[in-house]
Design an enzyme around this catalytic site. Sequence first.
Site, short mmCIF file in Angstrom:
data_model
loop_
_atom_site.label_atom_id
_atom_site.label_comp_id
_atom_site.label_asym_id
_atom_site.label_seq_id
_atom_site.Cartn_x
_atom_site.Cartn_y
_atom_site.Cartn_z
N LEU A 56 44.49 1.21 19.07
CA LEU A 56 45.94 1.19 19.20
C LEU A 56 46.30 1.34 20.67
CD1 LEU A 56 48.58 1.16 17.48
CD2 LEU A 56 48.71 3.59 17.99
N GLU A 63 38.32 5.10 19.45
CA GLU A 63 39.40 6.06 19.69
C GLU A 63 39.29 7.17 18.66
OE1 GLU A 63 43.27 4.19 18.90
OE2 GLU A 63 42.32 2.93 17.40
N LYS A 112 50.29 -1.23 14.59
CA LYS A 112 50.43 0.14 14.06
C LYS A 112 50.90 0.09 12.61
CE LYS A 112 52.06 4.68 15.66
NZ LYS A 112 50.80 5.41 15.54
N TYR A 133 54.78 1.41 11.62
CA TYR A 133 55.45 2.68 11.89
C TYR A 133 55.37 3.05 13.35
CZ TYR A 133 51.06 5.41 12.17
OH TYR A 133 49.85 5.93 12.55
N1 PDD Z 1 49.14 8.26 16.00
N2 PDD Z 1 45.34 5.68 18.18
C1 PDD Z 1 45.68 5.77 16.88
C2 PDD Z 1 44.75 5.22 15.86
C3 PDD Z 1 46.90 6.40 16.51
O1 PDD Z 1 47.24 6.48 15.21
C4 PDD Z 1 47.74 6.93 17.53
C5 PDD Z 1 49.06 7.57 17.20
C6 PDD Z 1 47.33 6.82 18.87
C7 PDD Z 1 48.16 7.33 20.01
O2 PDD Z 1 49.29 6.53 20.22
P1 PDD Z 1 50.63 7.14 20.87
O3 PDD Z 1 50.23 7.76 22.17
O4 PDD Z 1 51.50 5.98 21.04
O5 PDD Z 1 51.14 8.18 19.90
C8 PDD Z 1 46.14 6.18 19.15
C9 PDD Z 1 50.40 8.84 15.60
C10 PDD Z 1 50.87 9.92 16.50
C11 PDD Z 1 50.32 9.26 14.14
O6 PDD Z 1 49.81 8.46 13.37
O7 PDD Z 1 50.78 10.34 13.77
#
Ligand code: PDD
Length: 285
Positions: free
Chosen positions: A205, A180, A148, A33
């Site tokens: 991620l 993270e 992801k 996703y």
């Molecule tokens: N989550 N780390 C994890 C484990 C994440 O699920 C996410 C993003 C990030 C940040 O990635 P980005 O800057 O590309 O959004 C880091 C999304 C927003 C979610 O699951 O809703």
Amino acid sequence: MGRTVYLNGEYVPEEEAKVSVFDRGFLFADAVYEVTSVHGGRLLDFDGHMTRLKRSLGALEIPFEVDTEAMLEIHREMVRVNAIDEGVVYLQISRGAADRSFMYPGEDVSPTIVLFTQTSEALKPKNPEKGISVVTAEDLRWGRRDIKTVQLLYPSMAKMEAAKSGADDAWLVEEGLITEGTSNNAFIVTRDGTIVTRELSNDILHGITRAAVLRFASETQLRFEERTFTPKEAREASEAFITSASNYVMPVVSIDGVQIGNGKPGPVALRLREIYIAESSKWAV
Ligand code: PDD
């Protein structure tokens, strides 16, 4: 809720969108996703999200060719028909529906593609002027966090545990080092003003917001280091913050009940938030 969602080439009312019980996203979490933020009706960091989507699909050998231009049109149409000014577009691609088997199905099975929108009222973002509190928790996720996938049960559990203890979120810890946040990347600012975040590997991620923030930090001559750090170093930092598409840059004001700095959002975090929104808006599509 009355939204229009996208399912396999069609825009349909959300009540009418139906996915098979045999979908491997449902049975095996065999799906990837992306969450792209919408600010002022436009998509932020769209190309970055599509690049990571291709990488996730490739890593899992899900046979779906991403046509970035076509994807952009679908995203824009979702924003338009659902009248999203501030919010996100969620995109999920699963391997598709096939009789339950641990083996991937053959090429006759086509991936299932779903998009829906969420407004920022529904997402209930925290107030950056107040910041958030986090607690640390053991990182019990699988070893390919760079992909992801929709395998989000542990992050969900960790967020629930954090909420039970009165915190807003959890920072995950493996072998004594912070990886993270449950759904965001973790940063600290050391007492000498260096921004620190864990280096890229399979352990985290590869956040699109993280990459943008580091780029803006370097363009504005802010010092940063990509390296691991411990919960102790984080608790003793002068600032902490998280980054994600849904939160942009969000200050962290306490870790495990210990106030960070003076317990208020720090100047570096707030400045990076401002720069991130202003700069990424310039390139929004
Ligand atoms: N989550 N780390 C994890 C484990 C994440 O699920 C996410 C993003 C990030 C940040 O990635 P980005 O800057 O590309 O959004 C880091 C999304 C927003 C979610 O699951 O809703």
